[in-house]
Scaffold this active site. Structure first.
Site, PDB file in Angstrom:
ATOM      1  N   GLN A   1      63.439  77.737 126.844  1.00  0.00           N
ATOM      2  CA  GLN A   1      63.174  76.674 125.868  1.00  0.00           C
ATOM      3  C   GLN A   1      61.665  76.525 125.642  1.00  0.00           C
ATOM      4  O   GLN A   1      60.903  76.390 126.591  1.00  0.00           O
ATOM      5  CB  GLN A   1      63.791  75.357 126.367  1.00  0.00           C
TER       6      GLN A   1
ATOM      7  N   LYS B   1      72.695  71.908 123.878  1.00  0.00           N
ATOM      8  CA  LYS B   1      73.140  73.305 123.881  1.00  0.00           C
ATOM      9  C   LYS B   1      74.181  73.535 124.974  1.00  0.00           C
ATOM     10  O   LYS B   1      75.218  74.160 124.752  1.00  0.00           O
ATOM     11  CB  LYS B   1      71.930  74.239 124.082  1.00  0.00           C
TER      12      LYS B   1
ATOM     13  N   ASP C   1      67.698  84.490 121.980  1.00  0.00           N
ATOM     14  CA  ASP C   1      66.926  83.926 120.875  1.00  0.00           C
ATOM     15  C   ASP C   1      66.194  84.991 120.060  1.00  0.00           C
ATOM     16  O   ASP C   1      65.586  84.685 119.046  1.00  0.00           O
ATOM     17  CB  ASP C   1      65.879  82.929 121.425  1.00  0.00           C
TER      18      ASP C   1
END
Ligand code: NDP
Length: 281
Positions: free
Chosen positions: A97, A53, A120
């Site tokens: 994460q 990422k 997210d």
């Protein structure tokens, strides 16, 4: 009627084009969008994902920072970092994460991320908005799946869509996004009976389970669209959850693994970061 082999959905190429567009847009900005990625613990896959990422951020000109916290980090310490990043001007997007260690309350940690930096869309408020049909901030993988369907020109309205897997990060939000687009959605999981009977009726199958070959050719209707989210390692090779080789002779469209949903997830992360930036600046 003669059987036509499925068209392969080239997620890698579609994602490349999206990255190119983002790169151009970022180059024209006065300030750089910034992403902070937090990893807690030693999950090797998490390190690989966050590494990928960040590398992609760099390629398109997005500033990124990584915070690696040890496994024994307390919930309060993590929340403190999130609160600090919530206030930092050069950070527009915060990614926590998953998975995080069990002693930290995942929902609490994700919901500590400021709504305007929730890249997210895992903050419970953003999930609630998605349920209401407000897609202000949606998770990257489901968003990438919908984008793939749009790219190949599939009309979602009225279609029978079957989502196999009900995780908070893929299955459930994908089902909601399909429902928001007027599909008739069935969600299957480990307790589902006669899975094959259900998937066989689907015009669109999204499989996000993490078991190689769990969707076989006999479970797929001729001409169906198969979106394979699974990432599994078999004999050192990456494979999805669908029996690609056999299904591709029957389905209308299918995503390969690798090169399908994976690159789209990262492209959507960049897009969401840019979106958060635009809303803030
Ligand atoms: P989870 O492990 O959180 O969820 C798996 C889901 O599959 C659960 O809902 C589970 O049901 C269901 N399931 C398990 N066994 C069966 C079965 N036999 N029949 C039907 N359903 C079953 O996984 P994730 O959603 O996080 O990820 C799924 C896969 O997608 C993984 O391979 C992961 O690596 C990959 N992935 C790929 C991404 C990408 O960008 N390409 C991004 C994220 C994930 P139950 O709820 O009943 O336990």
């Amino acid at each position: 009627m003669m059987k036509m082999p499925a068209k392969i959905i080239d997620g890698k190429e579609i994602a490349r084009k999206i990255r190119e567009e983002i790169k151009k847009e970022v180059a024209a900005l006065e300030k750089k969008p910034g992403l902070a990625a937090i990893i807690v613990g030693d999950n090797p896959a998490s390190k690989v994902y966050v590494g990928m990422k960040r590398k992609t951020c760099e390629e398109v000109g997005i500033y990124s920072e990584e915070f690696k916290l040890p496994e024994e980090t307390s919930e309060e310490e993590l929340l403190e970092l999130v609160r600090k990043l919530n206030k930092e001007d050069k950070i527009h997007a915060i990614l926590l994460q998953l998975p995080i260690p069990k002693h930290i309350n995942e929902e609490k940690a994700l919901s500590a991320i400021a709504l305007e930096k929730d890249v997210d869309g895992f903050n419970s408020v953003n999930i609630g908005k998605l349920v209401r049909g407000n897609e202000a901030s949606v998770p990257c993988t489901p968003k990438g799946i919908i984008r793939l369907l749009e790219e190949i020109g599939i009309e979602i309205t009225g279609k029978n869509a079957v989502v196999v897997g009900r995780s908070n990060i893929v299955g459930k939000p994908t089902a909601l996004m399909l429902l928001n687009r007027n599909a008739t959605v069935t969600v299957c999981h480990s307790k589902t009976k006669y899975l094959g009977e259900i998937t066989k009726k689907a015009d669109i199958i999204v499989v996000a389970v993490g078991k190689p070959n769990m969707i076989t050719e006999s479970m797929v209707k001729e001409g169906a669209v198969v979106i394979d989210v699974g990432i599994n390692k078999v004999d050192g090779k990456l494979v999805g959850d669908a029996d690609f080789e056999n299904i591709k002779e029957k389905a209308g469209w299918i995503t390969p693994v690798p090169g399908g949903v994976g690159p789209m997830t990262i492209a959507m992360l960049l897009e969401n970061t840019l979106q958060r930036y635009k809303e803030a600046e």
